[in-house]
Design a protein around this motif. Sequence first.
Motif, PDB file in Angstrom:
ATOM      1  N   LEU A 210      59.261 -77.460  47.607  1.00 12.89           N
ATOM      2  CA  LEU A 210      59.462 -78.290  48.612  1.00 12.89           C
ATOM      3  C   LEU A 210      59.254 -78.348  50.049  1.00 12.89           C
ATOM      4  O   LEU A 210      59.255 -76.407  50.677  1.00 12.89           O
ATOM      5  CB  LEU A 210      61.237 -78.424  48.866  1.00 12.89           C
ATOM      6  CG  LEU A 210      61.549 -79.411  49.204  1.00 12.89           C
ATOM      7  CD1 LEU A 210      61.508 -80.890  49.682  1.00 12.89           C
ATOM      8  CD2 LEU A 210      63.562 -79.386  49.721  1.00 12.89           C
ATOM      9  N   ILE A 211      57.722 -78.776  50.839  1.00 11.58           N
ATOM     10  CA  ILE A 211      58.114 -78.511  52.832  1.00 11.58           C
ATOM     11  C   ILE A 211      59.218 -79.286  53.320  1.00 11.58           C
ATOM     12  O   ILE A 211      59.259 -77.893  53.814  1.00 11.58           O
ATOM     13  CB  ILE A 211      56.299 -79.449  51.962  1.00 11.58           C
ATOM     14  CG1 ILE A 211      55.575 -79.245  51.664  1.00 11.58           C
ATOM     15  CG2 ILE A 211      56.671 -79.182  54.051  1.00 11.58           C
ATOM     16  CD1 ILE A 211      54.119 -79.877  51.524  1.00 11.58           C
ATOM     17  N   ALA A 212      58.993 -80.263  53.100  1.00  8.02           N
ATOM     18  CA  ALA A 212      60.031 -80.628  53.933  1.00  8.02           C
ATOM     19  C   ALA A 212      61.424 -81.930  53.571  1.00  8.02           C
ATOM     20  O   ALA A 212      60.400 -82.379  52.901  1.00  8.02           O
ATOM     21  CB  ALA A 212      59.399 -80.602  55.789  1.00  8.02           C
TER      22      ALA A 212
ATOM     23  N   GLU B 131      63.764 -85.435  63.419  1.00 12.14           N
ATOM     24  CA  GLU B 131      63.293 -84.089  63.108  1.00 12.14           C
ATOM     25  C   GLU B 131      63.298 -84.283  61.767  1.00 12.14           C
ATOM     26  O   GLU B 131      64.054 -83.918  61.057  1.00 12.14           O
ATOM     27  CB  GLU B 131      63.184 -83.021  64.110  1.00 12.14           C
ATOM     28  CG  GLU B 131      62.877 -83.145  65.440  1.00 12.14           C
ATOM     29  CD  GLU B 131      60.892 -83.502  65.672  1.00 12.14           C
ATOM     30  OE1 GLU B 131      60.228 -84.468  66.756  1.00 12.14           O
ATOM     31  OE2 GLU B 131      60.151 -83.157  64.873  1.00 12.14           O
ATOM     32  N   ALA B 132      61.752 -83.459  60.848  1.00 10.61           N
ATOM     33  CA  ALA B 132      61.991 -83.369  59.535  1.00 10.61           C
ATOM     34  C   ALA B 132      62.571 -81.951  60.115  1.00 10.61           C
ATOM     35  O   ALA B 132      62.711 -80.931  60.353  1.00 10.61           O
ATOM     36  CB  ALA B 132      60.517 -83.686  59.195  1.00 10.61           C
ATOM     37  N   THR B 133      62.654 -81.970  58.302  1.00 12.37           N
ATOM     38  CA  THR B 133      63.261 -80.766  58.440  1.00 12.37           C
ATOM     39  C   THR B 133      62.668 -79.497  57.448  1.00 12.37           C
ATOM     40  O   THR B 133      62.536 -80.322  56.279  1.00 12.37           O
ATOM     41  CB  THR B 133      64.601 -80.362  57.840  1.00 12.37           C
ATOM     42  OG1 THR B 133      66.543 -81.470  58.896  1.00 12.37           O
ATOM     43  CG2 THR B 133      65.870 -79.281  57.322  1.00 12.37           C
ATOM     44  N   TYR B 134      62.410 -78.049  58.041  1.00 12.01           N
ATOM     45  CA  TYR B 134      61.603 -77.619  56.878  1.00 12.01           C
ATOM     46  C   TYR B 134      61.814 -76.462  56.192  1.00 12.01           C
ATOM     47  O   TYR B 134      63.110 -75.404  56.558  1.00 12.01           O
ATOM     48  CB  TYR B 134      59.986 -77.208  58.009  1.00 12.01           C
ATOM     49  CG  TYR B 134      59.116 -78.349  58.247  1.00 12.01           C
ATOM     50  CD1 TYR B 134      59.435 -79.302  59.664  1.00 12.01           C
ATOM     51  CD2 TYR B 134      58.290 -78.696  57.802  1.00 12.01           C
ATOM     52  CE1 TYR B 134      58.849 -80.190  59.924  1.00 12.01           C
ATOM     53  CE2 TYR B 134      56.757 -79.571  58.254  1.00 12.01           C
ATOM     54  CZ  TYR B 134      57.783 -80.117  59.559  1.00 12.01           C
ATOM     55  OH  TYR B 134      56.831 -81.164  59.853  1.00 12.01           O
TER      56      TYR B 134
ATOM     57  N   PHE C 184      56.883 -72.942  55.968  1.00  6.79           N
ATOM     58  CA  PHE C 184      56.251 -74.325  56.432  1.00  6.79           C
ATOM     59  C   PHE C 184      57.441 -74.728  57.972  1.00  6.79           C
ATOM     60  O   PHE C 184      58.140 -74.525  58.106  1.00  6.79           O
ATOM     61  CB  PHE C 184      57.053 -75.260  54.973  1.00  6.79           C
ATOM     62  CG  PHE C 184      56.373 -74.894  53.934  1.00  6.79           C
ATOM     63  CD1 PHE C 184      57.436 -74.817  53.139  1.00  6.79           C
ATOM     64  CD2 PHE C 184      55.444 -75.314  53.498  1.00  6.79           C
ATOM     65  CE1 PHE C 184      57.281 -74.378  51.316  1.00  6.79           C
ATOM     66  CE2 PHE C 184      54.547 -75.189  52.063  1.00  6.79           C
ATOM     67  CZ  PHE C 184      55.476 -74.829  51.468  1.00  6.79           C
ATOM     68  N   VAL C 185      56.256 -74.303  58.649  1.00  5.31           N
ATOM     69  CA  VAL C 185      56.446 -75.039  59.768  1.00  5.31           C
ATOM     70  C   VAL C 185      55.677 -76.218  60.266  1.00  5.31           C
ATOM     71  O   VAL C 185      54.951 -76.663  59.579  1.00  5.31           O
ATOM     72  CB  VAL C 185      55.336 -74.152  60.772  1.00  5.31           C
ATOM     73  CG1 VAL C 185      56.563 -72.989  60.170  1.00  5.31           C
ATOM     74  CG2 VAL C 185      54.259 -73.826  61.000  1.00  5.31           C
ATOM     75  N   ILE C 186      56.232 -77.061  61.397  1.00  3.25           N
ATOM     76  CA  ILE C 186      56.206 -78.435  61.546  1.00  3.25           C
ATOM     77  C   ILE C 186      54.553 -78.191  62.318  1.00  3.25           C
ATOM     78  O   ILE C 186      53.196 -79.156  62.195  1.00  3.25           O
ATOM     79  CB  ILE C 186      56.570 -78.989  62.824  1.00  3.25           C
ATOM     80  CG1 ILE C 186      57.172 -80.125  63.164  1.00  3.25           C
ATOM     81  CG2 ILE C 186      56.601 -77.772  64.037  1.00  3.25           C
ATOM     82  CD1 ILE C 186      57.531 -80.940  64.154  1.00  3.25           C
ATOM     83  N   ASP C 187      54.108 -77.328  63.228  1.00  6.34           N
ATOM     84  CA  ASP C 187      52.535 -77.228  63.731  1.00  6.34           C
ATOM     85  C   ASP C 187      51.295 -77.613  61.798  1.00  6.34           C
ATOM     86  O   ASP C 187      50.224 -77.964  62.354  1.00  6.34           O
ATOM     87  CB  ASP C 187      52.247 -75.306  64.231  1.00  6.34           C
ATOM     88  CG  ASP C 187      52.707 -76.118  65.886  1.00  6.34           C
ATOM     89  OD1 ASP C 187      52.662 -75.034  66.542  1.00  6.34           O
ATOM     90  OD2 ASP C 187      53.518 -76.499  66.167  1.00  6.34           O
TER      91      ASP C 187
ATOM     92  N   THR D 239      54.664 -89.852  56.621  1.00  7.27           N
ATOM     93  CA  THR D 239      52.895 -89.307  56.585  1.00  7.27           C
ATOM     94  C   THR D 239      53.230 -88.106  56.691  1.00  7.27           C
ATOM     95  O   THR D 239      54.203 -87.635  57.429  1.00  7.27           O
ATOM     96  CB  THR D 239      52.259 -89.785  57.219  1.00  7.27           C
ATOM     97  OG1 THR D 239      52.444 -89.228  58.506  1.00  7.27           O
ATOM     98  CG2 THR D 239      51.716 -91.562  57.150  1.00  7.27           C
ATOM     99  N   LEU D 240      52.701 -87.687  55.984  1.00  7.98           N
ATOM    100  CA  LEU D 240      52.111 -85.607  56.321  1.00  7.98           C
ATOM    101  C   LEU D 240      50.686 -85.261  56.476  1.00  7.98           C
ATOM    102  O   LEU D 240      50.141 -85.703  55.853  1.00  7.98           O
ATOM    103  CB  LEU D 240      52.980 -85.021  54.704  1.00  7.98           C
ATOM    104  CG  LEU D 240      52.288 -83.750  54.682  1.00  7.98           C
ATOM    105  CD1 LEU D 240      53.616 -82.865  54.946  1.00  7.98           C
ATOM    106  CD2 LEU D 240      52.308 -82.714  53.303  1.00  7.98           C
ATOM    107  N   THR D 241      50.312 -84.479  57.401  1.00  5.72           N
ATOM    108  CA  THR D 241      49.390 -84.086  57.683  1.00  5.72           C
ATOM    109  C   THR D 241      49.391 -82.795  57.213  1.00  5.72           C
ATOM    110  O   THR D 241      49.998 -81.474  57.637  1.00  5.72           O
ATOM    111  CB  THR D 241      49.292 -84.508  58.748  1.00  5.72           C
ATOM    112  OG1 THR D 241      49.107 -86.209  59.807  1.00  5.72           O
ATOM    113  CG2 THR D 241      48.025 -83.454  60.090  1.00  5.72           C
ATOM    114  N   VAL D 242      48.599 -82.282  56.646  1.00  6.24           N
ATOM    115  CA  VAL D 242      48.184 -80.559  56.776  1.00  6.24           C
ATOM    116  C   VAL D 242      46.334 -79.912  57.387  1.00  6.24           C
ATOM    117  O   VAL D 242      45.545 -80.876  57.766  1.00  6.24           O
ATOM    118  CB  VAL D 242      47.681 -81.051  55.414  1.00  6.24           C
ATOM    119  CG1 VAL D 242      47.243 -79.350  54.915  1.00  6.24           C
ATOM    120  CG2 VAL D 242      47.987 -81.377  53.921  1.00  6.24           C
TER     121      VAL D 242
END
Lengths: 114, 116
Positions: free
Chosen positions: A45-47, A54-57, A61-64, A77-80
């Motif tokens: 699980l990433i988040a 805000e998403a919970t990470y 895994f970090v938001i940046d 959406t998820l951005t890598v």
Amino acid sequence: SAVISQKPSRDICQRGTSLTIQCQVDSQVTMMFWYRQQPGQSLTLIATANQGSEATYESGFVIDKFPISRPNLTFSTLTVSNMSPEDSSIYLCSVLGGAIYGYTFGSGTRLTVV
Amino acid sequence: KQEVTQIPAALSVPEGENLVLNCSFTDSAIYNLQWFRQDPGKGLTSLLLIQSSQREQTSGRLNASLDKSSGRSTLYIAASQPGDSATYLCAVRPDAGGTSYGKLTFGQGTILTVHP
């Protein structure tokens, strides 16, 4: 149970670039979950993405690195970001379809970073 | 911390055989357990969901059992077919509430090959 449309299904990206993965659900859901599956591994699980907050990470895994948007109750959406070859994985979104149906997953995005 | 283990890691059987996949978990405080199928490079398809109060669920040739107190579940596949070839994953959902809500813990999976 809910039906999830996830795209793209696969992509090959250059290192240092970013990729945004989209998930559209055919019904309103409170929480959406994003997972990563590295080659030969199980899902991690990433988040958790909640609409309006805000998403919970998860740890590691970090938001940046993995910014998430949740503009409404049917879409996320998820951005890598700033990708490296180590980011090559399958990324999946998931929703809870209710106590009877359990979790439903999108078809996955197979990312290869070169 | 919940840990989920699946045995065997891989299994190869001839078509027509009945087979059993095993899943064990360390924390019996679960809400439910779900079995999934994953084809190579694809997403997950839900096969069976067993609530913590249930002992088993059946769907077609599939039967899943749950022994919550001993931390075990099995997936029984009858009369296997080449189309059953895939990776089978079990996942447990913790008791509802708290910070663990919704956090599925997955096993490593069993890679099943059914050859004609």
